[in-house]
Design a protein around this motif. Structure first.
Motif, PDB file in Angstrom:
ATOM      1  N   VAL A 126      -6.671  36.976 -74.764  1.00 52.10           N
ATOM      2  CA  VAL A 126      -7.182  37.620 -75.965  1.00 52.10           C
ATOM      3  C   VAL A 126      -6.522  37.030 -77.201  1.00 52.10           C
ATOM      4  CG1 VAL A 126      -7.484  39.796 -77.174  1.00 52.10           C
ATOM      5  CG2 VAL A 126      -7.509  39.752 -74.704  1.00 52.10           C
ATOM      6  N   VAL A 127      -5.234  36.738 -77.102  1.00 52.87           N
ATOM      7  CA  VAL A 127      -4.520  36.258 -78.278  1.00 52.87           C
ATOM      8  C   VAL A 127      -5.011  34.872 -78.683  1.00 52.87           C
ATOM      9  CG1 VAL A 127      -2.290  35.601 -79.201  1.00 52.87           C
ATOM     10  CG2 VAL A 127      -2.497  37.657 -77.846  1.00 52.87           C
ATOM     11  N   TYR A 169       2.063  35.552 -83.638  1.00 47.82           N
ATOM     12  CA  TYR A 169       1.196  35.045 -82.569  1.00 47.82           C
ATOM     13  C   TYR A 169       1.026  33.535 -82.632  1.00 47.82           C
ATOM     14  CZ  TYR A 169      -0.601  39.338 -80.407  1.00 47.82           C
ATOM     15  OH  TYR A 169      -0.744  40.489 -79.681  1.00 47.82           O
ATOM     16  N   GLY A 170       1.367  32.907 -83.761  1.00 46.70           N
ATOM     17  CA  GLY A 170       1.071  31.487 -83.916  1.00 46.70           C
ATOM     18  C   GLY A 170       2.250  30.574 -83.677  1.00 46.70           C
ATOM     19  N   ASP A 207       5.248  34.120 -88.115  1.00 51.53           N
ATOM     20  CA  ASP A 207       3.919  33.927 -87.546  1.00 51.53           C
ATOM     21  C   ASP A 207       3.965  34.354 -86.077  1.00 51.53           C
ATOM     22  OD1 ASP A 207       1.392  33.176 -87.069  1.00 51.53           O
ATOM     23  OD2 ASP A 207       1.691  31.032 -87.300  1.00 51.53           O
ATOM     24  N   PHE A 255      -5.389  43.346 -78.773  1.00 49.12           N
ATOM     25  CA  PHE A 255      -6.039  43.561 -80.063  1.00 49.12           C
ATOM     26  C   PHE A 255      -5.245  44.525 -80.936  1.00 49.12           C
ATOM     27  CE2 PHE A 255      -9.027  46.125 -82.592  1.00 49.12           C
ATOM     28  CZ  PHE A 255      -9.296  45.155 -83.539  1.00 49.12           C
ATOM     29  N   THR A 279      -3.150  29.047 -75.166  1.00 49.44           N
ATOM     30  CA  THR A 279      -2.710  27.747 -75.662  1.00 49.44           C
ATOM     31  C   THR A 279      -1.507  27.976 -76.563  1.00 49.44           C
ATOM     32  OG1 THR A 279      -4.163  27.911 -77.575  1.00 49.44           O
ATOM     33  CG2 THR A 279      -5.031  26.792 -75.643  1.00 49.44           C
ATOM     34  N   ASN A 280      -0.942  26.887 -77.070  1.00 52.91           N
ATOM     35  CA  ASN A 280       0.086  26.973 -78.098  1.00 52.91           C
ATOM     36  C   ASN A 280       1.202  27.974 -77.819  1.00 52.91           C
ATOM     37  OD1 ASN A 280       1.329  26.639 -80.641  1.00 52.91           O
ATOM     38  ND2 ASN A 280       0.247  28.445 -81.384  1.00 52.91           N
ATOM     39  N   SER A 286       4.910  28.901 -81.773  1.00 52.07           N
ATOM     40  CA  SER A 286       5.033  28.784 -80.314  1.00 52.07           C
ATOM     41  C   SER A 286       6.425  29.150 -79.812  1.00 52.07           C
ATOM     42  CB  SER A 286       4.657  27.377 -79.858  1.00 52.07           C
ATOM     43  OG  SER A 286       5.449  26.428 -80.527  1.00 52.07           O
ATOM     44  N   SER A 312      -0.333  40.147 -87.053  1.00 56.23           N
ATOM     45  CA  SER A 312      -1.021  39.194 -87.917  1.00 56.23           C
ATOM     46  C   SER A 312      -0.076  38.725 -89.020  1.00 56.23           C
ATOM     47  CB  SER A 312      -2.260  39.850 -88.521  1.00 56.23           C
ATOM     48  OG  SER A 312      -2.683  39.099 -89.632  1.00 56.23           O
ATOM     49  N   ARG A 313      -0.063  37.406 -89.235  1.00 52.72           N
ATOM     50  CA  ARG A 313       0.914  36.850 -90.171  1.00 52.72           C
ATOM     51  C   ARG A 313       0.664  37.329 -91.596  1.00 52.72           C
ATOM     52  NH1 ARG A 313       1.527  33.039 -93.878  1.00 52.72           N
ATOM     53  NH2 ARG A 313       3.422  31.788 -93.985  1.00 52.72           N
ATOM     54  N   ASP A 314      -0.594  37.285 -92.032  1.00 48.90           N
ATOM     55  CA  ASP A 314      -0.881  37.586 -93.428  1.00 48.90           C
ATOM     56  C   ASP A 314      -1.158  39.064 -93.658  1.00 48.90           C
ATOM     57  OD1 ASP A 314      -0.719  34.905 -93.583  1.00 48.90           O
ATOM     58  OD2 ASP A 314      -2.875  34.554 -93.644  1.00 48.90           O
ATOM     59  N   LEU A 366      -1.518  28.341 -86.825  1.00 48.03           N
ATOM     60  CA  LEU A 366      -1.816  28.652 -85.425  1.00 48.03           C
ATOM     61  C   LEU A 366      -1.856  30.145 -85.125  1.00 48.03           C
ATOM     62  CD1 LEU A 366       0.189  25.812 -83.700  1.00 48.03           C
ATOM     63  CD2 LEU A 366      -2.236  25.937 -84.216  1.00 48.03           C
ATOM     64  N   GLY A 367      -1.390  30.946 -86.058  1.00 45.32           N
ATOM     65  CA  GLY A 367      -1.460  32.385 -85.809  1.00 45.32           C
ATOM     66  C   GLY A 367      -2.556  33.037 -86.642  1.00 45.32           C
ATOM     67  N   GLN A 411      -2.356  42.819 -82.334  1.00 43.84           N
ATOM     68  CA  GLN A 411      -2.753  41.854 -83.368  1.00 43.84           C
ATOM     69  C   GLN A 411      -2.615  42.496 -84.753  1.00 43.84           C
ATOM     70  OE1 GLN A 411      -5.030  38.564 -83.269  1.00 43.84           O
ATOM     71  NE2 GLN A 411      -4.111  38.680 -85.295  1.00 43.84           N
ATOM     72  N   GLU A 462       7.701  36.656 -93.097  1.00 42.42           N
ATOM     73  CA  GLU A 462       6.582  35.729 -92.965  1.00 42.42           C
ATOM     74  C   GLU A 462       6.575  35.105 -91.585  1.00 42.42           C
ATOM     75  OE1 GLU A 462       6.286  32.786 -96.045  1.00 42.42           O
ATOM     76  OE2 GLU A 462       4.806  34.027 -97.060  1.00 42.42           O
ATOM     77  N   ARG A 477      -6.306  32.420 -75.979  1.00 41.81           N
ATOM     78  CA  ARG A 477      -6.840  31.765 -74.789  1.00 41.81           C
ATOM     79  C   ARG A 477      -5.806  30.896 -74.087  1.00 41.81           C
ATOM     80  NH1 ARG A 477     -12.314  32.287 -74.115  1.00 41.81           N
ATOM     81  NH2 ARG A 477     -12.797  34.003 -75.482  1.00 41.81           N
TER      82      ARG A 477
END
Lengths: 440, 309
Positions: free
Chosen positions: B252-253, B168-169, B166, B144, B257-258, B171, B151-153, A269-270, B147, B164, B255
């Motif tokens: 931007v991230v 932005y991902g 995440d 941005f 959600t999540n 929740s 960014s995870r990776d 999700l990220g 970001q 590791e 929209r």
């Protein structure tokens, strides 16, 4: 909102990383520009020939703006070629891809261009039913256009409202060099797939790259699993709102998906699909289920990339269906030059138009089978073969169902499922409740 | 207050009337125009759309066709939002967290920075510029830039700390990640406002406090801070408004959600773009308006109380 969709394929890779944010910043300005632009055109060009005269200027709405790379060049070249051939003036209205799509409803009810770029299938059918696009069945049959394309161009009333331009399949991509090095073989059924993923994990490779930050890429996984487990017909009627989302069939899709998540990259999700593609490029991941536009994120690997269609999961259903979104053109009802627009549509469907578009740029895979394929890359040639061999073609979840349902219900629900794969009952129940409220 | 004749407190109405009577016709026309034109703008640009939104919120309409295509469905949109729309309650919660965080984090930090920078330290200008820099960036751009860190990776934070997460991902952390990005921008904004306020404080007040033997802390909390009351009100209003209209960054991230649901983003998801659930989106907007109204009411109460004093 399902804007950052596979259409991204046509954006040059260099821009992709920044695309999302830059586009949002520019969107407002572009939209204003586009609207102003089109109304000035209307006043200036005098092409309002009331529909009877085919020789007046034709207004052409493009979902690509200048500077968008090959995608823009191809549309522009097709328009130029038509203008040259017919002697008709073509007024181009160039709009950024996502902006065009987000504003399509307002656009079609305002002062739309005569001919505009759009998608086949459900999303075309919606406009046909609402009387926003014109019946173009007299343009059909088109020489060189297969029956499957005609079906995709046909609305619920049995008439055609669309002329296909190109398409691209969703499949499982991998790097040939990696597969050779470790002696992997593309799987054809679930058992082989599981063996392969186990082998990859043993080699310290994450089997599937996976990303869903933007919300739409995981729809591709849902589509293919549903088509493999429940079949194409069930998938399409589920999309059309005729099946229950909390049914045993749909739950089985999510359960299978949950069982496959351990062989997918963690924390999707990220991650953007470009980042997922990069992990495959680096050899951290073995495979990636995505559209052919995956190449745009890792252009240096183009010659090393190959793909296979997602293996069968149920032998009684097989692996004959896939997602292969078709892009093409429609004629707007509110367009002033109906006859001229139709003439142009007739041309845009031909092999000649496809060749004109593909001249000198990275080609698209032409829907018209008579088009020249000599410029195709190995991936494109194979794409054409695979799609040609497929028995059933879906358009992708957000093109096969209502836009509002896909955006406001499916995206958050799939993300919720990926966040917590254990609560399948909760997710499917919630989708079903909202579905009942939206599909009235 | 004008009315110089008012020895005691005359009823407001009579004062206004007597003043009006004295105005020559030309001035009266000017006054009427000055009242009428802004009123017209407010009515046309604020009230009419607001009322239309309220009306629309009781219907279902996808924006295609004329207004007769609207199906009136009563309060169903509201019921759906509260009962079966999963992002709604998290969104309310996130907006409130946003508000609290902006108060406790960047606002206090901005005030602290302002106090420090106000002491004419060496390189103060440089720090001032550095802290203020993010404010000139749009929130979309801020999202941005961050970001690149998150960014995870490929992000900087995970690379440097070999983690590791995440950002932005996940929740459970992404709201805080976004809040930090907001704070980065908001701190400089608040700092600048307070800095301007501090410069405006009469230096004789401080001197007097120093003469009376007040410590520096006492001077600030007992003398300077109360004097800056108007500035505090402005900052209060800015923070409330910023947190209610928070939208760009999460948009931007991902929209909205999540884990990043905010009411503003939900309105946009439903109304902007292809979704076109105008009724449903309007209902969300009305809810947002009601929440804002609560804060506006509180604010106005405070302001009026102030004036009456």
């Amino acid at each position: 909102m399902n804007q950052p969709r596979p259409g991204y394929q046509q954006i040059p890779a260099s821009v992709l990383g920044m695309a999302a944010s830059r586009r949002n910043v520019l969107r407002g300005g572009l939209l204003t520009g586009a609207l102003l632009g089109s109304s000035t055109f209307l006043a200036a060009c005098g092409g309002d020939s009331g529909g009877g005269d085919a020789s007046g200027a034709v207004k052409f709405g493009m979902n690509e703006a200048s500077g968008a790379g090959p995608a823009f060049d191809r549309l522009a070249q097709m328009a130029e070629a038509y203008a040259k051939k017919s002697g008709v003036k073509v007024d181009r209205n160039e709009v950024d891809h996502n902006t065009f799509q987000e504003n399509i409803n307002t656009y079609l009810q305002g002062n739309p261009d005569d001919v505009f770029t759009w998608f086949a299938g459900f999303r075309m059918n919606e406009f046909a039913e609402k009387g926003l696009i014109s019946d173009v069945s007299d343009v059909w049959p088109i020489d060189g256009m297969a029956d499957s394309f005609k079906t995709a161009a046909t609305a619920s009333d049995g008439k055609q409202y669309f002329v296909p331009k190109d398409y691209y399949p969703w499949a499982v991509f991998y790097k040939k060099s990696v597969f050779e090095k470790f002696g992997y073989v593309p799987p054809t059924d679930l058992a082989e797939l599981m063996t392969l993923t186990k082998k990859m994990q043993g080699d310290d490779i994450t089997p599937f790259a996976f990303a869903d930050k933007d919300g739409w890429p995981a729809m591709g996984t849902f589509d293919i699993l549903n088509m493999r487990i429940n079949g194409f017909d069930f998938h399409m009627s589920l999309m059309a709102g005729d099946e229950e989302w909390d049914s045993a069939e749909v739950k089985q899709v999510f359960e299978t998906w949950a069982s496959l998540l351990p062989v997918h990259q963690a924390d999707p999700l990220g991650r953007t699909w470009q980042e997922a593609a990069t992990s495959m490029s680096k050899g951290e991941c073995g495979m990636y289920l995505l559209g052919t536009f995956v190449v745009d994120a890792i252009p240096d690997d183009e010659d090393d990339l190959d793909f296979f269609t997602f293996p069968e999961l149920d032998s009684s259903i097989g692996a004959t269906a896939l997602d292969a979104p078709i892009d093409g053109f429609c004629l707007s009802v509110a367009g002033k030059n109906q006859a001229g627009g139709k003439e142009m549509l007739k041309y845009l469907g031909t092999a000649e138009a496809a060749d004109a578009g593909n001249k000198g740029t990275t080609p698209f895979i032409a829907a018209n089978s008579n088009a020249t394929t000599s410029g195709y890359s190995a991936l494109q040639t194979k794409s054409a073969e695979v799609v040609g061999a497929a028995e059933n073609i879906a358009q992708f979840l957000d093109r096969d169902t209502r836009a509002d349902f896909a955006t406001t219900v499916i995206i958050p629900s799939i993300q919720k499922f990926l966040d917590d794969p254990s609560d399948i009952d909760g997710v499917t129940k919630s989708i079903q409740e909202q579905k009942e409220s939206i599909f009235v | 207050m004008a009315a110089p004749s008012a020895k005691t407190k005359p009823p407001l109405g009579t004062a206004a009337k007597s003043r009006n009577r004295r105005l020559p016709p030309r001035d009266r026309a000017v006054v009427i125009a000055m009242v009428a034109v802004p009123t017209l703008f407010v009515v046309v640009l604020v009230w009419v759309p607001a009322i239309l939104s309220m009306v629309l919120s009781f219907g279902a309409w996808n924006g295609i066709g004329d207004l007769d295509q609207i199906t009136w469905i009563g309060t169903k949109n509201y019921e759906d939002i509260v009962q079966i729309y999963p992002p709604f309650w998290p969104a309310i919660q996130h907006n409130l967290i946003w508000l609290l965080f902006l108060f406790l984090g960047p606002t206090l930090l901005g005030m602290l920075l302002a106090v420090i920078l106000d002491r004419n330290m060496r390189g103060g200008r440089f720090y001032q510029t550095a802290f203020y820099m993010p404010v000139v960036l749009s929130l979309a751009l801020v999202g941005f830039i961050w970001q690149l860190f998150y960014s995870r990776d490929q992000g900087l934070i995970n690379q440097v700390f070999n983690s590791e997460v995440d950002w932005y991902g996940d929740s459970s952390v992404n709201l805080w990640a976004v809040l930090v990005a907001t704070a980065w921008r908001h701190t400089g904004y608040v700092m600048l406002i307070y800095l301007a306020g501090l410069k405006g404080v009469d230096s004789s007040l401080r001197e007097a406090a120093a003469m009376d033997g007040a410590s520096e802390r006492q001077t600030f909390f007992r003398v300077v801070f109360p004097v800056m009351r108007p500035i505090n009100m402005i900052v209060l209003v800015i923070v409330v408004i910023e947190s209610l209209r928070a939208f760009d960054l999460v948009w931007v991230v991902n929209r909205g959600t999540n884990g990043l649901e905010l009411i503003g983003a939900l309105v946009a998801q439903n109304v902007v773009g292809e979704a076109s659930r105008y009724g449903f989106g309007s209902a969300l907007a009305v809810i947002m308006m009601l929440i804002s109204t609560v804060f506006i009411a509180i604010y106005l109460r405070i302001v009026f109380k102030e004036e009456r004093r």
